[in-house]
Design an enzyme around this catalytic site. Sequence first.
Site, PDB file in Angstrom:
ATOM      1  N   PRO A   9      31.989  50.828  32.406  1.00 28.46           N
ATOM      2  CA  PRO A   9      32.216  50.207  31.113  1.00 28.46           C
ATOM      3  C   PRO A   9      33.109  48.968  31.149  1.00 28.46           C
ATOM      4  O   PRO A   9      34.087  48.914  31.890  1.00 28.46           O
ATOM      5  CB  PRO A   9      32.883  51.314  30.284  1.00 28.46           C
ATOM      6  CG  PRO A   9      33.340  52.324  31.261  1.00 28.46           C
ATOM      7  CD  PRO A   9      32.414  52.231  32.429  1.00 28.46           C
ATOM      8  N   ASN A  10      32.702  48.006  30.351  1.00 26.20           N
ATOM      9  CA  ASN A  10      33.436  46.751  30.111  1.00 26.20           C
ATOM     10  C   ASN A  10      33.379  45.760  31.277  1.00 26.20           C
ATOM     11  O   ASN A  10      33.840  44.630  31.139  1.00 26.20           O
ATOM     12  CB  ASN A  10      34.903  47.026  29.719  1.00 26.20           C
ATOM     13  CG  ASN A  10      34.986  47.842  28.451  1.00 26.20           C
ATOM     14  OD1 ASN A  10      34.390  47.446  27.443  1.00 26.20           O
ATOM     15  ND2 ASN A  10      35.662  48.974  28.478  1.00 26.20           N
ATOM     16  N   ARG A  17      36.884  39.205  29.725  1.00 24.99           N
ATOM     17  CA  ARG A  17      37.816  40.306  29.524  1.00 24.99           C
ATOM     18  C   ARG A  17      39.113  40.086  30.321  1.00 24.99           C
ATOM     19  O   ARG A  17      39.069  39.974  31.550  1.00 24.99           O
ATOM     20  CB  ARG A  17      37.107  41.552  30.053  1.00 24.99           C
ATOM     21  CG  ARG A  17      37.947  42.752  30.166  1.00 24.99           C
ATOM     22  CD  ARG A  17      37.252  43.834  30.968  1.00 24.99           C
ATOM     23  NE  ARG A  17      37.998  45.046  30.842  1.00 24.99           N
ATOM     24  CZ  ARG A  17      37.911  46.071  31.656  1.00 24.99           C
ATOM     25  NH1 ARG A  17      37.048  46.047  32.650  1.00 24.99           N
ATOM     26  NH2 ARG A  17      38.646  47.129  31.475  1.00 24.99           N
ATOM     27  N   TYR A  22      41.450  40.444  35.507  1.00 29.37           N
ATOM     28  CA  TYR A  22      40.152  40.632  36.178  1.00 29.37           C
ATOM     29  C   TYR A  22      39.526  39.328  36.668  1.00 29.37           C
ATOM     30  O   TYR A  22      38.453  39.364  37.282  1.00 29.37           O
ATOM     31  CB  TYR A  22      39.194  41.371  35.237  1.00 29.37           C
ATOM     32  CG  TYR A  22      39.700  42.753  34.854  1.00 29.37           C
ATOM     33  CD1 TYR A  22      39.804  43.754  35.803  1.00 29.37           C
ATOM     34  CD2 TYR A  22      40.113  43.037  33.547  1.00 29.37           C
ATOM     35  CE1 TYR A  22      40.295  45.013  35.475  1.00 29.37           C
ATOM     36  CE2 TYR A  22      40.598  44.287  33.196  1.00 29.37           C
ATOM     37  CZ  TYR A  22      40.688  45.274  34.170  1.00 29.37           C
ATOM     38  OH  TYR A  22      41.176  46.515  33.847  1.00 29.37           O
ATOM     39  N   ASN A  73      32.542  50.823  40.931  1.00 29.71           N
ATOM     40  CA  ASN A  73      33.736  50.619  40.124  1.00 29.71           C
ATOM     41  C   ASN A  73      33.439  51.293  38.786  1.00 29.71           C
ATOM     42  O   ASN A  73      32.763  50.716  37.936  1.00 29.71           O
ATOM     43  CB  ASN A  73      34.017  49.129  39.928  1.00 29.71           C
ATOM     44  CG  ASN A  73      35.268  48.906  39.098  1.00 29.71           C
ATOM     45  OD1 ASN A  73      35.815  49.846  38.519  1.00 29.71           O
ATOM     46  ND2 ASN A  73      35.717  47.665  39.022  1.00 29.71           N
ATOM     47  N   ALA A  76      36.949  52.493  33.345  1.00 24.98           N
ATOM     48  CA  ALA A  76      37.813  53.519  32.744  1.00 24.98           C
ATOM     49  C   ALA A  76      37.345  54.945  33.059  1.00 24.98           C
ATOM     50  O   ALA A  76      38.164  55.878  33.060  1.00 24.98           O
ATOM     51  CB  ALA A  76      37.867  53.314  31.230  1.00 24.98           C
ATOM     52  N   GLU A  97      34.885  53.283  46.587  1.00 34.90           N
ATOM     53  CA  GLU A  97      35.430  53.034  45.246  1.00 34.90           C
ATOM     54  C   GLU A  97      36.111  51.665  45.253  1.00 34.90           C
ATOM     55  O   GLU A  97      36.902  51.372  46.154  1.00 34.90           O
ATOM     56  CB  GLU A  97      36.470  54.124  44.938  1.00 34.90           C
ATOM     57  CG  GLU A  97      37.235  53.932  43.638  1.00 34.90           C
ATOM     58  CD  GLU A  97      38.374  54.950  43.482  1.00 34.90           C
ATOM     59  OE1 GLU A  97      38.781  55.588  44.479  1.00 34.90           O
ATOM     60  OE2 GLU A  97      38.857  55.087  42.348  1.00 34.90           O
ATOM     61  N   HIS A  99      38.244  48.777  42.795  1.00 42.43           N
ATOM     62  CA  HIS A  99      38.879  48.329  41.551  1.00 42.43           C
ATOM     63  C   HIS A  99      39.349  46.897  41.753  1.00 42.43           C
ATOM     64  O   HIS A  99      39.983  46.587  42.772  1.00 42.43           O
ATOM     65  CB  HIS A  99      40.058  49.225  41.166  1.00 42.43           C
ATOM     66  CG  HIS A  99      39.617  50.619  40.906  1.00 42.43           C
ATOM     67  ND1 HIS A  99      38.933  50.965  39.773  1.00 42.43           N
ATOM     68  CD2 HIS A  99      39.684  51.722  41.684  1.00 42.43           C
ATOM     69  CE1 HIS A  99      38.614  52.244  39.845  1.00 42.43           C
ATOM     70  NE2 HIS A  99      39.050  52.729  40.998  1.00 42.43           N
ATOM     71  N   ARG A 106      49.689  49.686  37.665  1.00 47.36           N
ATOM     72  CA  ARG A 106      49.426  49.626  36.223  1.00 47.36           C
ATOM     73  C   ARG A 106      49.859  50.927  35.528  1.00 47.36           C
ATOM     74  O   ARG A 106      50.674  51.668  36.068  1.00 47.36           O
ATOM     75  CB  ARG A 106      47.949  49.271  36.007  1.00 47.36           C
ATOM     76  CG  ARG A 106      47.604  47.893  36.617  1.00 47.36           C
ATOM     77  CD  ARG A 106      46.181  47.480  36.347  1.00 47.36           C
ATOM     78  NE  ARG A 106      45.958  47.252  34.922  1.00 47.36           N
ATOM     79  CZ  ARG A 106      44.744  47.116  34.381  1.00 47.36           C
ATOM     80  NH1 ARG A 106      43.658  47.191  35.155  1.00 47.36           N
ATOM     81  NH2 ARG A 106      44.606  46.914  33.086  1.00 47.36           N
TER      82      ARG A 106
HETATM   83  C1  DQA Z   1      39.230  48.788  36.802  1.00 45.24           C
HETATM   84  C2  DQA Z   1      40.560  49.476  36.489  1.00 45.24           C
HETATM   85  C3  DQA Z   1      40.370  50.501  35.385  1.00 45.24           C
HETATM   86  O1  DQA Z   1      41.593  51.139  35.092  1.00 45.24           O
HETATM   87  C4  DQA Z   1      39.864  49.833  34.125  1.00 45.24           C
HETATM   88  O2  DQA Z   1      39.649  50.789  33.115  1.00 45.24           O
HETATM   89  C5  DQA Z   1      38.665  49.011  34.362  1.00 45.24           C
HETATM   90  C6  DQA Z   1      38.608  48.183  35.559  1.00 45.24           C
HETATM   91  C7  DQA Z   1      39.395  47.649  37.841  1.00 45.24           C
HETATM   92  O3  DQA Z   1      38.372  47.181  38.335  1.00 45.24           O
HETATM   93  O4  DQA Z   1      40.509  47.236  38.133  1.00 45.24           O
HETATM   94  O5  DQA Z   1      37.762  48.941  33.532  1.00 45.24           O
HETATM   95  O6  DQA Z   1      38.346  49.736  37.349  1.00 45.24           O
END
Ligand code: DQA
Length: 144
Positions: A9-10, A17, A22, A73, A76, A97, A99, A106
């Site tokens: 998501p997102n 964003r 990011y 990735n 959330a 994984e 990020h 964070r």
């Molecule tokens: C994320 C870190 C997560 O906590 C966050 O909710 C994201 C992006 C990252 O790529 O740093 O959506 O996965």
Amino acid sequence: MTIAVINGPNLNLLGVREPEIYGNKGYKDLCREIKKYGKAKGIKILTFQSNHEGALVDYIQSLLKKADGIVINPGAYTHTSVAILDALKAVNIKTVEVHISEVSEREDFRQVSYIRDYCAKTITGHGTKGYTEAIDFLCGEENV
Ligand code: DQA
């Protein structure tokens, strides 16, 4: 070799964003770069993004006998989703994984990853470069 790069998501809003966290690169540009990177290595890269947990589970299931590696990735859902963990376990494909941000620096709620123990490797805080590093790792190039 086929590697699926999955974003949760997102992450479709990359570039828009919170760019201070990011970065400025958009999701489409990221996919284009990753595919080009794979092509140069002779690897087929599949990309998938969804804001919906069930759609991510369906996609992971669809990779059975189709992909040799997964880069994910989960956004959330990293911090909440047993369903994504179970789907990864079910297909049993080597997974990294990723990020973009340094989640360890964070909020407390970002310190839990349901998939971390299952994954062969976790890359955090390397920006979008983390995706190509994950591809290198899955190709056996352990320089990350
Ligand atoms: C994320 C870190 C997560 O906590 C966050 O909710 C994201 C992006 C990252 O790529 O740093 O959506 O996965």
